[in-house]
Design an enzyme around this catalytic site. Structure first.
Site, PDB file in Angstrom:
ATOM      1  N   MET A 246      29.516  46.701  36.029  1.00  0.00           N
ATOM      2  CA  MET A 246      30.323  45.575  35.548  1.00  0.00           C
ATOM      3  C   MET A 246      30.227  44.401  36.519  1.00  0.00           C
ATOM      4  O   MET A 246      30.143  43.239  36.114  1.00  0.00           O
ATOM      5  CB  MET A 246      31.776  46.029  35.370  1.00  0.00           C
ATOM      6  CG  MET A 246      32.699  44.983  34.789  1.00  0.00           C
ATOM      7  SD  MET A 246      32.151  44.395  33.187  1.00  0.00           S
ATOM      8  CE  MET A 246      32.995  45.532  32.098  1.00  0.00           C
TER       9      MET A 246
ATOM     10  N   GLU B 171      46.738  61.874  47.623  1.00  0.00           N
ATOM     11  CA  GLU B 171      47.946  61.483  46.893  1.00  0.00           C
ATOM     12  C   GLU B 171      47.658  60.517  45.753  1.00  0.00           C
ATOM     13  O   GLU B 171      48.384  60.473  44.762  1.00  0.00           O
ATOM     14  CB  GLU B 171      48.983  60.882  47.849  1.00  0.00           C
ATOM     15  CG  GLU B 171      49.626  61.900  48.782  1.00  0.00           C
ATOM     16  CD  GLU B 171      48.822  62.154  50.055  1.00  0.00           C
ATOM     17  OE1 GLU B 171      47.666  61.662  50.154  1.00  0.00           O
ATOM     18  OE2 GLU B 171      49.342  62.843  50.951  1.00  0.00           O
TER      19      GLU B 171
ATOM     20  N   PHE C 263      57.292  58.652  63.844  1.00  0.00           N
ATOM     21  CA  PHE C 263      56.030  59.234  63.386  1.00  0.00           C
ATOM     22  C   PHE C 263      56.008  59.287  61.850  1.00  0.00           C
ATOM     23  O   PHE C 263      56.939  59.788  61.231  1.00  0.00           O
ATOM     24  CB  PHE C 263      55.875  60.642  63.966  1.00  0.00           C
ATOM     25  CG  PHE C 263      54.648  61.350  63.471  1.00  0.00           C
ATOM     26  CD1 PHE C 263      53.385  60.841  63.727  1.00  0.00           C
ATOM     27  CD2 PHE C 263      54.753  62.510  62.715  1.00  0.00           C
ATOM     28  CE1 PHE C 263      52.243  61.480  63.258  1.00  0.00           C
ATOM     29  CE2 PHE C 263      53.611  63.154  62.233  1.00  0.00           C
ATOM     30  CZ  PHE C 263      52.358  62.640  62.508  1.00  0.00           C
ATOM     31  N   GLN C 264      54.947  58.780  61.283  1.00  0.00           N
ATOM     32  CA  GLN C 264      54.759  58.734  59.822  1.00  0.00           C
ATOM     33  C   GLN C 264      55.894  58.031  59.095  1.00  0.00           C
ATOM     34  O   GLN C 264      56.283  58.418  58.000  1.00  0.00           O
ATOM     35  CB  GLN C 264      54.533  60.141  59.261  1.00  0.00           C
ATOM     36  CG  GLN C 264      53.244  60.747  59.819  1.00  0.00           C
ATOM     37  CD  GLN C 264      52.754  61.952  59.047  1.00  0.00           C
ATOM     38  OE1 GLN C 264      53.535  62.732  58.530  1.00  0.00           O
ATOM     39  NE2 GLN C 264      51.433  62.095  58.972  1.00  0.00           N
TER      40      GLN C 264
ATOM     41  N   LYS D 168      64.337  63.129  55.599  1.00  0.00           N
ATOM     42  CA  LYS D 168      64.223  64.577  55.770  1.00  0.00           C
ATOM     43  C   LYS D 168      65.571  65.262  55.992  1.00  0.00           C
ATOM     44  O   LYS D 168      65.815  66.352  55.469  1.00  0.00           O
ATOM     45  CB  LYS D 168      63.285  64.874  56.943  1.00  0.00           C
ATOM     46  CG  LYS D 168      62.965  66.349  57.060  1.00  0.00           C
ATOM     47  CD  LYS D 168      61.822  66.620  58.018  1.00  0.00           C
ATOM     48  CE  LYS D 168      61.505  68.112  58.035  1.00  0.00           C
ATOM     49  NZ  LYS D 168      60.403  68.415  58.976  1.00  0.00           N
TER      50      LYS D 168
HETATM   51  C1  FAD Z   1      37.165  45.923  32.880  1.00  0.00           C
HETATM   52  C2  FAD Z   1      38.317  45.643  31.974  1.00  0.00           C
HETATM   53  C3  FAD Z   1      38.115  44.923  30.813  1.00  0.00           C
HETATM   54  C4  FAD Z   1      39.154  44.696  29.926  1.00  0.00           C
HETATM   55  N1  FAD Z   1      38.887  44.077  28.740  1.00  0.00           N
HETATM   56  C5  FAD Z   1      39.848  44.043  27.788  1.00  0.00           C
HETATM   57  C6  FAD Z   1      39.563  43.584  26.467  1.00  0.00           C
HETATM   58  O1  FAD Z   1      38.449  43.189  26.155  1.00  0.00           O
HETATM   59  N2  FAD Z   1      40.560  43.607  25.557  1.00  0.00           N
HETATM   60  C7  FAD Z   1      41.809  44.066  25.858  1.00  0.00           C
HETATM   61  O2  FAD Z   1      42.651  44.106  24.976  1.00  0.00           O
HETATM   62  N3  FAD Z   1      42.110  44.470  27.093  1.00  0.00           N
HETATM   63  C8  FAD Z   1      41.161  44.490  28.058  1.00  0.00           C
HETATM   64  N4  FAD Z   1      41.478  44.970  29.305  1.00  0.00           N
HETATM   65  C9  FAD Z   1      42.854  45.429  29.552  1.00  0.00           C
HETATM   66  C10 FAD Z   1      43.793  44.304  29.918  1.00  0.00           C
HETATM   67  O3  FAD Z   1      43.641  43.999  31.274  1.00  0.00           O
HETATM   68  C11 FAD Z   1      45.273  44.692  29.631  1.00  0.00           C
HETATM   69  O4  FAD Z   1      45.567  45.894  30.296  1.00  0.00           O
HETATM   70  C12 FAD Z   1      45.546  44.919  28.165  1.00  0.00           C
HETATM   71  O5  FAD Z   1      45.000  43.896  27.378  1.00  0.00           O
HETATM   72  C13 FAD Z   1      47.042  44.979  27.922  1.00  0.00           C
HETATM   73  O6  FAD Z   1      47.288  45.640  26.742  1.00  0.00           O
HETATM   74  P1  FAD Z   1      48.601  45.384  25.890  1.00  0.00           P
HETATM   75  O7  FAD Z   1      48.744  43.958  25.584  1.00  0.00           O
HETATM   76  O8  FAD Z   1      48.550  46.344  24.778  1.00  0.00           O
HETATM   77  O9  FAD Z   1      49.799  45.669  26.879  1.00  0.00           O
HETATM   78  P2  FAD Z   1      50.336  46.930  27.672  1.00  0.00           P
HETATM   79  O10 FAD Z   1      50.019  46.743  29.100  1.00  0.00           O
HETATM   80  O11 FAD Z   1      50.001  48.217  27.043  1.00  0.00           O
HETATM   81  O12 FAD Z   1      51.884  46.612  27.552  1.00  0.00           O
HETATM   82  C14 FAD Z   1      52.636  47.087  26.500  1.00  0.00           C
HETATM   83  C15 FAD Z   1      53.629  46.045  26.019  1.00  0.00           C
HETATM   84  O13 FAD Z   1      54.441  46.688  25.047  1.00  0.00           O
HETATM   85  C16 FAD Z   1      55.794  46.665  25.432  1.00  0.00           C
HETATM   86  N5  FAD Z   1      56.390  47.936  25.067  1.00  0.00           N
HETATM   87  C17 FAD Z   1      56.305  49.124  25.704  1.00  0.00           C
HETATM   88  N6  FAD Z   1      56.986  50.070  25.041  1.00  0.00           N
HETATM   89  C18 FAD Z   1      57.518  49.458  23.953  1.00  0.00           C
HETATM   90  C19 FAD Z   1      58.325  49.908  22.863  1.00  0.00           C
HETATM   91  N7  FAD Z   1      58.721  51.187  22.760  1.00  0.00           N
HETATM   92  N8  FAD Z   1      58.673  49.012  21.927  1.00  0.00           N
HETATM   93  C20 FAD Z   1      58.275  47.711  22.005  1.00  0.00           C
HETATM   94  N9  FAD Z   1      57.510  47.235  23.000  1.00  0.00           N
HETATM   95  C21 FAD Z   1      57.132  48.108  23.959  1.00  0.00           C
HETATM   96  C22 FAD Z   1      55.811  46.392  26.906  1.00  0.00           C
HETATM   97  O14 FAD Z   1      57.000  45.730  27.277  1.00  0.00           O
HETATM   98  C23 FAD Z   1      54.561  45.545  27.101  1.00  0.00           C
HETATM   99  O15 FAD Z   1      54.840  44.169  26.906  1.00  0.00           O
HETATM  100  C24 FAD Z   1      40.443  45.160  30.228  1.00  0.00           C
HETATM  101  C25 FAD Z   1      40.661  45.845  31.409  1.00  0.00           C
HETATM  102  C26 FAD Z   1      39.612  46.106  32.277  1.00  0.00           C
HETATM  103  C27 FAD Z   1      39.882  46.886  33.511  1.00  0.00           C
HETATM  104  C1  TPP Z   2      39.458  50.282  43.109  1.00  0.00           C
HETATM  105  C2  TPP Z   2      38.611  49.215  42.515  1.00  0.00           C
HETATM  106  N1  TPP Z   2      37.774  48.495  43.302  1.00  0.00           N
HETATM  107  C3  TPP Z   2      36.994  47.537  42.763  1.00  0.00           C
HETATM  108  C4  TPP Z   2      37.031  47.263  41.428  1.00  0.00           C
HETATM  109  C5  TPP Z   2      36.147  46.158  40.826  1.00  0.00           C
HETATM  110  N2  TPP Z   2      35.198  46.742  39.860  1.00  0.00           N
HETATM  111  C6  TPP Z   2      35.398  46.707  38.542  1.00  0.00           C
HETATM  112  S1  TPP Z   2      34.219  47.481  37.664  1.00  0.00           S
HETATM  113  C7  TPP Z   2      33.375  47.880  39.051  1.00  0.00           C
HETATM  114  C8  TPP Z   2      32.092  48.652  38.971  1.00  0.00           C
HETATM  115  C9  TPP Z   2      32.274  50.054  38.526  1.00  0.00           C
HETATM  116  O1  TPP Z   2      31.076  50.746  38.671  1.00  0.00           O
HETATM  117  P1  TPP Z   2      30.844  52.089  37.889  1.00  0.00           P
HETATM  118  O2  TPP Z   2      31.967  53.000  38.077  1.00  0.00           O
HETATM  119  O3  TPP Z   2      29.499  52.638  38.256  1.00  0.00           O
HETATM  120  O4  TPP Z   2      30.867  51.640  36.393  1.00  0.00           O
HETATM  121  P2  TPP Z   2      29.805  50.779  35.536  1.00  0.00           P
HETATM  122  O5  TPP Z   2      30.353  49.400  35.450  1.00  0.00           O
HETATM  123  O6  TPP Z   2      28.513  50.814  36.275  1.00  0.00           O
HETATM  124  O7  TPP Z   2      29.760  51.469  34.246  1.00  0.00           O
HETATM  125  C10 TPP Z   2      34.029  47.384  40.179  1.00  0.00           C
HETATM  126  C11 TPP Z   2      33.535  47.527  41.562  1.00  0.00           C
HETATM  127  C12 TPP Z   2      37.942  48.014  40.655  1.00  0.00           C
HETATM  128  N3  TPP Z   2      38.099  47.791  39.346  1.00  0.00           N
HETATM  129  N4  TPP Z   2      38.684  48.993  41.214  1.00  0.00           N
END
Ligand code: FAD
Ligand code: TPP
Ligand code: MG
Lengths: 578, 163
Positions: free
Chosen positions: A484, A51, A113-114, A163
């Site tokens: 990472m 799912e 159940f479930q 259900k």
């Molecule tokens: C490993 C990892 C590393 C990351 N590193 C970075 C990084 O270096 N830089 C980075 O930027 N992010 C990074 N992120 C992502 C970060 O965690 C956030 O998800 C991201 O920065 C949010 O993006 P955003 O501000 O565009 O907001 P979003 O989450 O895209 O939110 C959108 C915003 O726009 C608004 N909105 C939506 N629709 C409309 C509309 N029609 N009109 C007006 N407003 C609207 C919403 O209300 C909301 O406030 C990383 C994530 C991971 C997993």
């Molecule tokens: C479901 C989930 N569990 C744990 C994490 C924490 N986490 C972030 S990056 C990462 C490693 C990912 O490894 P891989 O897919 O091999 O990517 P790489 O960083 O090696 O490119 C982990 C464990 C996560 N983001 N999501």
């Protein structure tokens, strides 16, 4: 009026809502609904293998099309398995409707159940939820659910249906409501004209402006207006991870991504900016670094449809609540009719400064990774794929270093092409999301950039790709580690690699892909990279698992200094700091 | 600062849990909470007291407004308003104490609503501060049980919270 059972009413209401695709997985509490699906033709149901996969596939479909993704699961484990995907959609504001079967009304509360309290379990990660009490309510609930999911700040909505409510025996008059009135829900539309005027005046006075655009511009279909505005004013643009593609990535005004792994030029320009126009972005902690050191000299204009996003972490000087389309549209009109322009010589100086930053440490002015030796560098894999696909593929991603390399090096020129989990950072998202995208765009190239860690979190969906003949490319940047995590351990825990490596336990991905009926291809040497990638991408009718062995020692840079750094405090390599 | 936020919301199952859930989810605190249906049976009115600086209160009201069931809300502490809380307290009262307690009840304009030979049950209403003061005046040793309703409030003058 036509008489229908609850199950048939639900399916009919979905049809009347224009739904033609559902991702789901059956089980006891949902069987009446599944039978109703069997007896109709217009809605296609995709049977996933878990799912979680259903929710990510529906999510990928929604991100790529702008339509609301639809999921159907059974009660209990079916519903709880959907939770991660619902949370993923919630964090990134993706429109989704999740229908879950529930135990019969009279059994609710008896630990049947479930039975799980799905409305309760999902409460903190949904925009809204409904527990349907009687079949007659189904049409109105469906109508409301789709309206809420897609309007304002989009998000997932759960409809939990006991259900007995869908039983085939009891029939009720069916009519799908044409109009909807919800006195308690009025999403923002147009922004306040006075505020927009103030914002325009501030933009015209700017000497060191930056446009900081986020996922809201992509989801709100504001890219064209944003591009027009930036080009008219000749302002630099940076995108968040979620906003990539909101502004053309190959345009000279694009500074690259900002934030934790943003480019030197984007983060440095933000830090020195005098006016920041934030559009559909939410000042996430991965962007701002330490909030009280954020962009000390900047006046902030913030456009967002959700008032709660405004002044949440960074106080806005000019807050504007409204949709990006309407507010950017009005801004442009005001600019055009006033014919005023910002101080051109200041803007030219600003560009000169930015170009100097680009020259010094920019990701796109010279390779910032090793270019000799036999080891394949992850960055060059992404660049090669960008080249081979003409920069026009739909790219989904999992979470980790590979995600950041994809974000940095696949320069997206169009919105809705980059599909990743930013807010929740859900490993396992990439493959099912790619299948959802492929369902929406069967004729387009769809690439899932993944890691050998992430891909194993939803790898069962390779079987779904077989059943529905969904030829996507799976590009695994195999660094034989949770890269990472390992990077953080190397930078902050003196290299103690606690549980981030697999000790020779990785499966043979090629054999695995083949076991599911797909093609597998391994790339280990630098000199074969381009040739083999071209070969893989020439295959259009099969799912191809491309397992690329990349330099396992590589880190993602730039990386902001945390905690307590400002935007411009970055590691540029293992040894260089700003 | 302490705030009284009054919320008009759909009288639907689940609405209350969404409000309470919001507070725990986002780490806001609730000091008291009361809820009951209004003269319009489709609406209920919820009053809560919370503490926080302006920034926090702004986020609280914005996030409450975001809940689909919330129709309207007002921060009563922003304007002049009336606030009331009801206190029921069982007080040990024997011998000379009986008069003492009675005097305190009179001073605070309370009522004795139940009596046995050993105790009084006292009802007092007013601001939370007044109830605190009353309890203090009783002295802890005499109190057997207390129950407070939580704060209800309404704006002064013509201003109303309605749809
Ligand atoms: C490993 C990892 C590393 C990351 N590193 C970075 C990084 O270096 N830089 C980075 O930027 N992010 C990074 N992120 C992502 C970060 O965690 C956030 O998800 C991201 O920065 C949010 O993006 P955003 O501000 O565009 O907001 P979003 O989450 O895209 O939110 C959108 C915003 O726009 C608004 N909105 C939506 N629709 C409309 C509309 N029609 N009109 C007006 N407003 C609207 C919403 O209300 C909301 O406030 C990383 C994530 C991971 C997993
Ligand atoms: C479901 C989930 N569990 C744990 C994490 C924490 N986490 C972030 S990056 C990462 C490693 C990912 O490894 P891989 O897919 O091999 O990517 P790489 O960083 O090696 O490119 C982990 C464990 C996560 N983001 N999501
Ligand atoms: Mg890895």
């Amino acid at each position: 009026m036509e008489l229908l059972s609850g199950g048939d009413m639900l399916v009919r209401a979905l049809q009347d809502e224009g739904v033609d695709l559902i991702f789901g997985y059956p089980g006891g509490s949902a069987l009446h609904i599944y039978d109703a699906i069997f007896r109709q033709k217009s809605i296609k149901h995709v049977l996933v293998r878990h799912e979680q996969g259903a929710t990510h596939a529906a999510d990928g479909y929604a991100r790529a099309t702008g339509n609301t993704g639809v999921v159907l699961v059974t009660s209990g484990p079916g519903a709880t398995n959907a939770i991660t995907g619902i949370a993923t959609a919630y964090m990134d504001s993706i429109p989704m409707v999740v229908i879950s079967g529930q135990v019969p009304s009279e059994k609710i509360g008896e630990d049947a159940f479930q039975e799980t309290d799905m409305v309760g379990c999902s409460r903190p990660i949904v925009k809204h939820s409904f527990l349907v009490k009687k079949a007659e309510d189904i049409p109105a609930v469906v109508k409301k659910a789709f309206y809420i999911a897609a309007t304002g700040r989009p998000g997932p909505v759960v409809i939990d249906i006991p259900k007995d409510v869908t039983n085939p025996v009891d029939r009720y008059p069916y009519q799908y409501p044409e109009k909807l009135r919800m006195r308690s829900y009025t999403p923002a539309g147009k922004g306040h004209a006075g505020q927009i005027r103030k914002a325009v005046a501030l933009l015209l006075s700017a000497k060191r402006p930056v446009i900081y655009a986020g996922g809201g511009v992509v989801q709100g279909d504001g890219s064209e207006l944003l591009t027009e505005l930036a080009q008219r004013l000749n302002f630099p643009v940076t995108n968040t991870l979620m906003g990539l593609g909101a502004y053309p990535g190959t345009d000279k005004r694009f500074l690259g991504m900002l934030g934790m792994h943003g480019t030197f030029e984007a983060n440095t320009a933000m830090h020195h900016a005098d006016v920041i126009l934030a559009v559909g972005a939410r000042f996430d902690d991965r962007v701002t670094n330490t909030p009280n050191k954020f962009c000390p000299g900047a006046k902030v204009i913030h456009i967002d449809v959700d008032p709660a996003s405004i002044s949440k972490t960074i106080t806005a000087d000019v807050p504007i609540v409204g949709t990006v389309q309407s507010v950017l549209g009005e801004m442009l009109e005001m600019l055009k009719s006033s014919k005023e322009m910002p101080d051109q010589s200041a803007i030219v100086d600003w560009w000169r400064q930015i170009d100097d930053w680009r020259e010094r440490h920019g990701l796109y002015t010279a390779p910032r990774y090793r270019t000799d030796g036999d080891m394949i560098m992850p960055q060059e894999v992404i660049s090669a794929v960008h080249q081979i696909t003409g920069g026009d593929a739909f790219v989904t991603s999992d979470v980790g270093q590979h995600q950041m390399f994809a974000a940095q090096y696949y320069l997206f020129d169009k919105p809705r092409r980059w599909i990743n989990s930013g807010g929740l950072g859900t490993m396992g998202f990439g493959l099912p999301a790619a299948l959802g995208v492929k369902m929406a765009h069967p004729g387009s190239e769809v690439v899932c950039v993944t890691g050998e860690g992430s891909i194993q979190m939803c790898i069962q969906e390779l079987s779904t790709a077989t059943q529905y003949n969904l030829p996507v490319k799976i590009l695994c940047l195999n660094n034989q580690a949770l890269g990472m995590v390992k990077q953080w351990q190397e930078m902050q825990y003196e290299g103690r690699l606690s549980n981030s490596v697999y000790e020779e336990s990785l499966p043979d991905f090629i054999a695995l892909a083949e076991a599911y009926g797909h093609l597998g291809m391994k790339i280990e040497h630098r000199d074969e990279l381009h040739g083999k990638l071209a070969e893989a991408f020439a295959i259009k009718d099969r799912t191809v698992f491309i397992d690329v062995y990349v330099d396992p020692t590589e880190h993602v840079y730039p990386m902001q200094v945390m905690p307590s750094g400002s935007m411009r405090d970055m590691w540029l390599s293992k040894t260089e700091r700003t | 600062m302490r705030r009284i936020i009054s919320v008009l919301m759909e009288n639907e199952p689940g609405a209350l849990s969404r409000v309470v859930g919001l507070f725990s989810q986002r780490g806001y605190n609730i000091e008291s909470l009361t809820v009951a249906p209004t003269e319009d049976a489709t609406l209920s009115r919820l009053t809560l007291t919370t503490v926080g600086d302006d920034h926090k209160i702004e986020q609280i009201t914005k996030n409450l407004n975001k809940l689909i069931d919330v129709v309207k809300l007002v921060d009563l502490t922003e304007g002049s308003h009336i606030e009331r809380e009801l206190l029921l307290v069982k007080v040990r009262a024997t011998g000379a104490q009986r008069d003492e307690v009675k005097r305190s009840v009179d001073i605070f304009r309370g009522q004795i609503v139940d009596v046995t030979s050993n105790m009084y049950t006292v009802q007092v209403s007013g601001t939370s501060e007044k109830l605190d003061a009353f309890l203090q005046a009783l002295g802890e040793h005499t109190i057997m049980e207390t129950v407070r309703s939580g704060v209800s409030g309404i704006a002064r003058g013509e201003k109303v919270l309605s749809i």
